[in-house]
Scaffold this motif. Structure first.
Motif, PDB file in Angstrom:
ATOM      1  N   ILE A 134       0.813  -1.214   0.000  1.00  0.00           N
ATOM      2  CA  ILE A 134       0.000   0.000   0.000  1.00  0.00           C
ATOM      3  C   ILE A 134       0.845   1.261   0.000  1.00  0.00           C
ATOM      4  CG2 ILE A 134      -1.695   1.349   1.291  1.00  0.00           C
ATOM      5  CD1 ILE A 134      -2.959  -1.235   2.225  1.00  0.00           C
ATOM      6  N   ARG A 135       1.776   1.378   0.953  1.00  0.00           N
ATOM      7  CA  ARG A 135       2.534   2.623   1.062  1.00  0.00           C
ATOM      8  C   ARG A 135       3.481   2.848  -0.111  1.00  0.00           C
ATOM      9  NH1 ARG A 135       1.249   7.113   1.921  1.00  0.00           N
ATOM     10  NH2 ARG A 135      -0.242   5.963   3.219  1.00  0.00           N
ATOM     11  N   PRO A 136       4.263   1.829  -0.552  1.00  0.00           N
ATOM     12  CA  PRO A 136       5.107   2.068  -1.737  1.00  0.00           C
ATOM     13  C   PRO A 136       4.294   2.441  -2.975  1.00  0.00           C
ATOM     14  CG  PRO A 136       5.833   0.099  -0.579  1.00  0.00           C
ATOM     15  CD  PRO A 136       4.538   0.518   0.062  1.00  0.00           C
ATOM     16  N   ALA A 137       3.139   1.761  -3.188  1.00  0.00           N
ATOM     17  CA  ALA A 137       2.326   2.068  -4.364  1.00  0.00           C
ATOM     18  C   ALA A 137       1.716   3.453  -4.266  1.00  0.00           C
ATOM     19  CB  ALA A 137       1.225   1.013  -4.532  1.00  0.00           C
ATOM     20  N   ALA A 138       1.188   3.814  -3.085  1.00  0.00           N
ATOM     21  CA  ALA A 138       0.580   5.139  -2.910  1.00  0.00           C
ATOM     22  C   ALA A 138       1.617   6.244  -3.059  1.00  0.00           C
ATOM     23  CB  ALA A 138      -0.084   5.222  -1.533  1.00  0.00           C
ATOM     24  N   THR A 139       2.814   6.029  -2.513  1.00  0.00           N
ATOM     25  CA  THR A 139       3.889   7.023  -2.650  1.00  0.00           C
ATOM     26  C   THR A 139       4.289   7.176  -4.112  1.00  0.00           C
ATOM     27  OG1 THR A 139       4.718   6.464  -0.440  1.00  0.00           O
ATOM     28  CG2 THR A 139       6.214   7.654  -1.903  1.00  0.00           C
ATOM     29  N   ALA A 140       4.373   6.056  -4.833  1.00  0.00           N
ATOM     30  CA  ALA A 140       4.748   6.124  -6.242  1.00  0.00           C
ATOM     31  C   ALA A 140       3.698   6.867  -7.066  1.00  0.00           C
ATOM     32  CB  ALA A 140       4.950   4.713  -6.793  1.00  0.00           C
ATOM     33  N   VAL A 141       2.409   6.659  -6.764  1.00  0.00           N
ATOM     34  CA  VAL A 141       1.336   7.318  -7.525  1.00  0.00           C
ATOM     35  C   VAL A 141       1.382   8.827  -7.345  1.00  0.00           C
ATOM     36  CG1 VAL A 141      -1.166   7.645  -7.605  1.00  0.00           C
ATOM     37  CG2 VAL A 141      -0.222   5.345  -7.632  1.00  0.00           C
ATOM     38  N   ILE A 142       1.451   9.305  -6.098  1.00  0.00           N
ATOM     39  CA  ILE A 142       1.472  10.753  -5.878  1.00  0.00           C
ATOM     40  C   ILE A 142       2.781  11.355  -6.377  1.00  0.00           C
ATOM     41  CG2 ILE A 142       2.415  10.644  -3.518  1.00  0.00           C
ATOM     42  CD1 ILE A 142      -0.301  13.084  -4.750  1.00  0.00           C
ATOM     43  N   SER A 143       3.869  10.560  -6.353  1.00  0.00           N
ATOM     44  CA  SER A 143       5.159  11.037  -6.861  1.00  0.00           C
ATOM     45  C   SER A 143       5.152  11.160  -8.372  1.00  0.00           C
ATOM     46  CB  SER A 143       6.282  10.092  -6.409  1.00  0.00           C
ATOM     47  OG  SER A 143       6.329   9.991  -5.014  1.00  0.00           O
ATOM     48  N   LEU A 144       4.442  10.228  -9.048  1.00  0.00           N
ATOM     49  CA  LEU A 144       4.319  10.336 -10.506  1.00  0.00           C
ATOM     50  C   LEU A 144       3.571  11.602 -10.906  1.00  0.00           C
ATOM     51  CD1 LEU A 144       3.570   6.652 -11.572  1.00  0.00           C
ATOM     52  CD2 LEU A 144       5.466   8.069 -12.389  1.00  0.00           C
ATOM     53  N   ALA A 145       2.555  11.970 -10.127  1.00  0.00           N
ATOM     54  CA  ALA A 145       1.853  13.227 -10.400  1.00  0.00           C
ATOM     55  C   ALA A 145       2.801  14.407 -10.220  1.00  0.00           C
ATOM     56  CB  ALA A 145       0.654  13.370  -9.462  1.00  0.00           C
ATOM     57  N   PHE A 146       3.638  14.355  -9.183  1.00  0.00           N
ATOM     58  CA  PHE A 146       4.658  15.398  -8.992  1.00  0.00           C
ATOM     59  C   PHE A 146       5.580  15.482 -10.207  1.00  0.00           C
ATOM     60  CE2 PHE A 146       9.191  15.855  -7.949  1.00  0.00           C
ATOM     61  CZ  PHE A 146       9.228  17.193  -7.584  1.00  0.00           C
ATOM     62  N   GLY A 147       6.101  14.333 -10.644  1.00  0.00           N
ATOM     63  CA  GLY A 147       7.029  14.323 -11.776  1.00  0.00           C
ATOM     64  C   GLY A 147       6.411  14.864 -13.045  1.00  0.00           C
ATOM     65  N   ARG A 148       5.152  14.503 -13.291  1.00  0.00           N
ATOM     66  CA  ARG A 148       4.488  14.950 -14.521  1.00  0.00           C
ATOM     67  C   ARG A 148       4.253  16.458 -14.521  1.00  0.00           C
ATOM     68  NH1 ARG A 148       2.469  12.389 -18.507  1.00  0.00           N
ATOM     69  NH2 ARG A 148       2.730  10.384 -17.433  1.00  0.00           N
ATOM     70  N   TYR A 149       3.779  16.999 -13.395  1.00  0.00           N
ATOM     71  CA  TYR A 149       3.406  18.415 -13.387  1.00  0.00           C
ATOM     72  C   TYR A 149       4.588  19.342 -13.178  1.00  0.00           C
ATOM     73  CZ  TYR A 149      -1.371  17.128 -13.953  1.00  0.00           C
ATOM     74  OH  TYR A 149      -2.526  16.637 -14.490  1.00  0.00           O
ATOM     75  N   ILE A 150       5.678  18.849 -12.608  1.00  0.00           N
ATOM     76  CA  ILE A 150       6.869  19.690 -12.495  1.00  0.00           C
ATOM     77  C   ILE A 150       7.531  19.854 -13.865  1.00  0.00           C
ATOM     78  CG2 ILE A 150       8.677  17.965 -12.057  1.00  0.00           C
ATOM     79  CD1 ILE A 150       8.211  21.220 -10.088  1.00  0.00           C
ATOM     80  N   LEU A 151       7.306  18.876 -14.760  1.00  0.00           N
ATOM     81  CA  LEU A 151       7.888  18.942 -16.106  1.00  0.00           C
ATOM     82  C   LEU A 151       6.974  19.621 -17.120  1.00  0.00           C
ATOM     83  CD1 LEU A 151       9.487  15.380 -16.458  1.00  0.00           C
ATOM     84  CD2 LEU A 151      10.693  17.548 -16.215  1.00  0.00           C
ATOM     85  N   GLU A 152       5.696  19.741 -16.802  1.00  0.00           N
ATOM     86  CA  GLU A 152       4.732  20.236 -17.793  1.00  0.00           C
ATOM     87  C   GLU A 152       5.076  21.608 -18.386  1.00  0.00           C
ATOM     88  OE1 GLU A 152       0.049  21.127 -17.656  1.00  0.00           O
ATOM     89  OE2 GLU A 152       0.604  19.030 -17.483  1.00  0.00           O
ATOM     90  N   PRO A 153       5.556  22.589 -17.588  1.00  0.00           N
ATOM     91  CA  PRO A 153       5.902  23.885 -18.191  1.00  0.00           C
ATOM     92  C   PRO A 153       6.997  23.798 -19.249  1.00  0.00           C
ATOM     93  CG  PRO A 153       5.725  24.081 -15.805  1.00  0.00           C
ATOM     94  CD  PRO A 153       5.681  22.632 -16.123  1.00  0.00           C
ATOM     95  N   PHE A 154       7.792  22.711 -19.230  1.00  0.00           N
ATOM     96  CA  PHE A 154       8.881  22.564 -20.201  1.00  0.00           C
ATOM     97  C   PHE A 154       8.449  21.791 -21.436  1.00  0.00           C
ATOM     98  CE2 PHE A 154      10.689  22.681 -15.900  1.00  0.00           C
ATOM     99  CZ  PHE A 154      11.514  23.806 -15.996  1.00  0.00           C
ATOM    100  N   PHE A 155       7.245  21.235 -21.422  1.00  0.00           N
ATOM    101  CA  PHE A 155       6.751  20.441 -22.545  1.00  0.00           C
ATOM    102  C   PHE A 155       5.349  20.902 -22.932  1.00  0.00           C
ATOM    103  CE2 PHE A 155       9.976  17.834 -20.566  1.00  0.00           C
ATOM    104  CZ  PHE A 155      10.611  17.206 -21.624  1.00  0.00           C
ATOM    105  N   ILE A 156       5.178  22.210 -23.071  1.00  0.00           N
ATOM    106  CA  ILE A 156       3.848  22.772 -23.341  1.00  0.00           C
ATOM    107  C   ILE A 156       3.317  22.314 -24.693  1.00  0.00           C
ATOM    108  CG2 ILE A 156       2.562  24.917 -23.706  1.00  0.00           C
ATOM    109  CD1 ILE A 156       4.449  26.263 -21.724  1.00  0.00           C
ATOM    110  N   GLN A 157       4.188  22.235 -25.680  1.00  0.00           N
ATOM    111  CA  GLN A 157       3.751  21.939 -27.038  1.00  0.00           C
ATOM    112  C   GLN A 157       3.825  20.460 -27.407  1.00  0.00           C
ATOM    113  OE1 GLN A 157       2.398  24.320 -28.816  1.00  0.00           O
ATOM    114  NE2 GLN A 157       2.854  25.868 -27.261  1.00  0.00           N
ATOM    115  N   CYS A 158       4.290  19.611 -26.490  1.00  0.00           N
ATOM    116  CA  CYS A 158       4.431  18.200 -26.849  1.00  0.00           C
ATOM    117  C   CYS A 158       4.206  17.317 -25.627  1.00  0.00           C
ATOM    118  CB  CYS A 158       5.822  17.927 -27.445  1.00  0.00           C
ATOM    119  SG  CYS A 158       7.182  18.345 -26.327  1.00  0.00           S
ATOM    120  N   GLU A 159       4.119  16.040 -25.894  1.00  0.00           N
ATOM    121  CA  GLU A 159       3.891  15.055 -24.836  1.00  0.00           C
ATOM    122  C   GLU A 159       5.154  14.876 -23.995  1.00  0.00           C
ATOM    123  OE1 GLU A 159       1.409  12.427 -22.797  1.00  0.00           O
ATOM    124  OE2 GLU A 159       0.909  13.742 -24.497  1.00  0.00           O
ATOM    125  N   ILE A 160       4.987  14.740 -22.687  1.00  0.00           N
ATOM    126  CA  ILE A 160       6.131  14.538 -21.802  1.00  0.00           C
ATOM    127  C   ILE A 160       6.587  13.083 -21.914  1.00  0.00           C
ATOM    128  CG2 ILE A 160       6.994  14.681 -19.430  1.00  0.00           C
ATOM    129  CD1 ILE A 160       4.673  16.571 -18.827  1.00  0.00           C
TER     130      ILE A 160
END
Length: 503
Positions: A134-160
């Motif tokens: 539970i905890r490793p999976a839950a941490t990985a899920v919320i961390s993936l959201a962090f990784g995706r949205y911290i990179l989004e401003p650098f990939f505005i015109q294309c897929e990350i």
């Protein structure tokens, strides 16, 4: 691997661990500077307690996709009612935990309360599934959201690129683990900062939304309760999504032993936090509906971005940054709290001994923090995270419901226990019923996933008898375990807590 549970010291009738007397001499005779006792110190003030609760409840969902409730209610008005009722029900659960936390003054949250009331087997099963899945999976899920949205401003015109997301996610997880392993004070300070960032982000949505209301933008509230009728299954599922969005109110009870003046701080922090989160969630949804119709909200990939693009123009670029900071706060708060669960479980003899040791200078449960790192990385790069969480979502509500039901049991079985904070019995009774309802709903709506989750959870039973009860392990196994523990002590510079734990 796991030592047998230490003989209990009965205090207030509970299943509690006795004294741990091993000192730094086990590392070769060195003593801590100035003979300072190696213990977890009380550094969680009221403000820090509030930041732990708010910071872990508010993640990415309210900004990105708060549509589970609307989708299953069928109308704007009913969805706002469900958000409000779920906030009140979560407050009931939090108040019940406030009584438990001030009555049983031990860290560990669900695990400790189940151990106290129902004994070691169900408590072990709880920590078994929490640590391994539970905890490793839950941490990985919320961390993936962090990784995706911290990179989004650098990939505005294309897929990350997916690999880039996972790599930056791995960096974020590592930073959180290092921070929590090195300093309680700094992890708490950063949590306060990130909590203010979350609340600022919510205010950035609420304030323009309220201004829209003042201007008379109420067209989406007309006939608010009309629309697609909620089905028999739809309304319960709406409550399920709503309760999940408020999950996190219990994390302060994981660190009870580190809270300053817990008899006052825990209830006050819980009440303030739940009031702020409930009002914030409801007003944020109201703000969305001043600008976005129900149909548009259901179609939006990121509701806060859609809202800000219409009202805030170019400022909408900042929304992914706020979402990333919100996710980082949830990561930090979750790791900080859950590491104490593993620490307490180890102290009770239910996890390897090394996890109950404290760094000699930093006074942090370093091994209990970093044990999550390799498990989370495995989940991040290999596991089907969402399926695992779906399989085991029922387990969370089952064990929380058991813990709150334990409060009712203790009221009748041990009426003379010291209770600085006491709630009316209908509060834990109603919340326990809600949790059992959630479990039944999981079984009814998705029996296959729930069945798999139930089987995974039950693997804790043979594990309990193998690792905890069976005391005739081969000599080579015990020797290897001792050598591993001693080696890790030297590498990590950790020792067992020097004081006997007292209630």
């Amino acid at each position: 691997m796991v030592r047998k549970a230490v003989a209990s010291t009965i205090s207030n009738g509970g299943y509690l661990q006795g004294s741990v007397n091993t000192r730094l001499s086990s590392l070769g005779g060195k003593e801590p500077p100035g003979q300072e006792k190696v213990v977890l110190k009380r550094k969680i003030s009221l403000l820090r307690g509030i930041s732990i609760i708010i910071g872990t409840i508010i993640g990415a969902g309210i900004f990105i996709s708060p549509k589970g409730v609307l989708q299953n209610t069928g109308s704007v008005g009913l969805s706002l009612v469900v958000w409000t009722v779920c906030g009140v029900l979560s407050l009931f659960g939090a108040l019940s935990y406030a009584e438990l936390g001030t009555t049983i003054r031990k860290s560990g949250g669900h695990y400790t309360y189940i151990l106290e009331v129902f004994g070691p087997l169900p408590a072990f099963v709880r920590v078994w599934v929490e640590l391994l899945i539970i905890r490793p999976a839950a941490t990985a899920v919320i961390s993936l959201a962090f990784g995706r949205y911290i990179l989004e401003p650098f990939f505005i015109q294309c897929e990350i690129p997916e690999l880039a997301v996972k790599l930056i996610t791995a960096v974020g997880i590592t930073v959180v683990m290092v921070l929590n392993g090195m300093s309680v004070s700094w992890s708490a300070r950063i949590q306060i900062f990130l909590t203010f960032c979350k609340l600022t982000a919510i205010l950035i949505i609420i304030v323009p939304g309220m201004m829209q209301l003042i201007k008379g933008q109420t067209q989406h509230f007309k006939d608010a309760f009309s629309g697609r009728d909620a089905s028999i299954m739809g309304l319960p599922l709406a409550f399920y999504y709503g309760m999940y969005a408020y999950a996190g109110w219990f994390y302060l009870n994981f660190v009870t032993e580190e809270v300053e003046n817990p008899e006052k701080t825990i209830p006050l922090a819980i009440c303030i936090s739940m009031a702020v989160v409930t009002i914030g969630y409801v007003l944020t949804n109201v703000a969305y509906f001043t600008t976005i119709s129900a149909e548009e909200l259901l179609l939006s990939e990121a509701v806060a971005v859609t809202f800000s693009e219409r009202l805030l123009g170019n400022f909408s670029v900042a929304v992914p940054i706020f979402v990333a900071l919100s996710c980082f706060g949830s990561m930090n708060g979750g790791v900080f709290a859950v590491s104490r669960l593993f620490y307490v479980a180890s102290r009770e003899g239910h996890l390897p001994e090394i996890l109950s040791m404290i760094h000699i200078r930093k006074h942090t449960p370093l091994p209990a923090v970093i044990v999550l790192h390799p498990l989370t990385m495995i989940m991040l790069f290999s596991g089907d995270l969402y399926s695992l969480l779906n399989f085991l979502s029922f387990a969370r509500w089952l064990f929380i419901g058991l813990a709150v039901a334990g409060l009712i049991y203790l009221r009748y079985k041990r009426p003379d226990m010291h209770r600085p904070f006491k709630v009316p019995l209908f509060i834990p009774a109603l919340f326990s019923f809600t949790c059992l309802f959630m479990v039944a709903l999981s079984l009814y709506s998705d029996p296959f996933s729930t069945g798999i989750g139930f089987i995974i959870t039950l693997t804790g039973v043979p594990a309990y008898y193998l690792f905890i009860i069976w005391d005739k392990k081969p000599r080579w196994f015990r020797r290897m375990s001792d050598i591993t523990t001693r080696t890790l002590q030297i590498i990590l510079e950790v020792v067992p807590e020097e004081d006997c734990h007292k209630l």
